[in-house]
Design an enzyme around this catalytic site. Structure first.
Site, PDB file in Angstrom:
ATOM      1  N   GLY A 167      45.794  51.726  32.785  1.00  0.00           N
ATOM      2  CA  GLY A 167      45.999  50.716  32.445  1.00  0.00           C
ATOM      3  C   GLY A 167      45.529  49.738  33.519  1.00  0.00           C
ATOM      4  CG  ASP A 199      41.016  48.462  36.764  1.00  0.00           C
ATOM      5  OD1 ASP A 199      40.884  47.367  36.527  1.00  0.00           O
ATOM      6  OD2 ASP A 199      41.174  49.459  35.940  1.00  0.00           O
ATOM      7  CE  LYS A 210      35.196  43.311  37.847  1.00  0.00           C
ATOM      8  NZ  LYS A 210      35.093  44.104  36.573  1.00  0.00           N
TER       9      LYS A 210
END
Length: 323
Positions: free
Chosen positions: A36, A259, A194
């Site tokens: 996630g 991430d 981002k």
């Protein structure tokens, strides 16, 4: 050091043992990995020594238990996670090609993370300086979008530094159609934004890319970072564009690469106690900014050489020992 709060989805990535296009004489199996996007960033920051907490809703099921245990094991505070019996924890079945690029098949909606509401938000959570990280996957239906944008409003009023990763997953949206206006509204809450190159192309529509980026900066975004796999990262701030080349690695699984990059950058901002008010000035030192982006690139490069998400994210020692 400024703490991080990540809000949104935590889910289980069911990673296939078989690469796309490979011989199909081996039965396909799937290994569960905690994942996630916002949860990955929470773990990335925790593994780099930040105080990190996750806000979200999980099902009262075995996969929800698994995610809580994995988040806590990697140093993320889980005390504010809510649980529900009204929906199950989301799953994503992930297949990869020979270059580690992924294809996702999501079991969402329905899913527990979509049931988080403003009433679940802990009182006073933005009373102290903090970094809030958000992604667009918490915009895919009306109710969770209202919650997400309201949380961003509250954080902004509390002078939190807001980080947003577009992280577009078209197949999570009704009819595979991203609500570009809704996503843009979230992007314009950000101080740090981002995007991948593909996301920029999807979101700018008929507008020229440079014009679209200038609009985001005019809306209050102080730093825009555009990644493009192994190609140079393009960094936009007011009045300046710089390019940073990431390390060359052989990718195994790109699931957590972006991430890890975001977590690496946020950890450096947190360590320097950069705030929403000071981010613009901090970005004006080009040497410092370039060094920060390069270290974030190292975080992303490390992550893509390993399968899964949480387990692939680097520690400070990992980065120090990275060739």
């Amino acid at each position: 050091m400024t703490p991080l709060i990540a809000f949104g989805e935590a889910l289980v990535d069911m990673l296939s043992n078989r690469l796309d296009g490979a011989a199909d004489d081996i039965p396909e199996t799937f290994t569960p990995y905690a994942g996630g996007a916002p949860a990955n960033v929470a773990v990335a920051c925790a593994r780099l020594g930040m105080s990190s907490r996750f806000l979200g809703m999980l099902g009262e099921d075995r996969f929800g238990d698994f995610l809580v245990e994995e988040l806590a094991r990697h140093g993320v505070s889980v005390e504010d996670i809510r649980r529900t019996r009204e929906a199950r924890t989301a799953l994503a079945f992930v297949s990869r090609d020979a270059q580690g690029e992924r294809r996702f098949d999501f079991y969402r909606p329905p899913a527990a993370d979509l049931l988080y509401r403003l009433a679940h938000l802990p009182a006073g959570i933005f009373a102290e300086p903090t970094i809030l990280h958000l992604c667009s996957n918490s915009l895919t239906d009306d109710a969770i979008a209202e919650t997400t944008l309201s949380i961003a409003d509250i954080a902004r009023r509390g002078e939190a530094l807001i980080s947003v990763d577009a992280n577009l997953r078209h197949n999570l949206w009704p009819d595979n159609r991203v609500d570009i206006g809704r996503v843009t509204a979230l992007l314009d809450h950000a101080h740090l934004l981002k995007l991948s190159r593909e996301e920029l192309e999807a979101l700018r529509g008929d507008h020229d890319a440079d014009t679209w980026l200038q609009w985001r900066l005019a809306a209050g975004v102080r730093l825009i970072v555009i990644t493009d796999g192994p190609a140079p990262v393009v960094v936009h701030r007011l009045g300046k564009v710089i390019h940073v080349t990431p390390p060359e690695v052989t990718a195994v699984d790109t699931t957590a690469g972006g991430d890890a990059f975001v977590g690496g950058l946020l950890a450096q901002l947190a360590e320097a106690d950069v705030t929403a008010a000071t981010l613009g000035d901090w970005c004006q030192d080009e040497t410092r900014l370039r060094d920060a982006i390069q270290r974030a690139c190292r975080c992303g490069a490390f992550a893509v050489t390993r399968p899964g998400a949480y387990t692939a994210l680097p520690t400070r020692d990992d980065l120090d020992n990275m060739r």
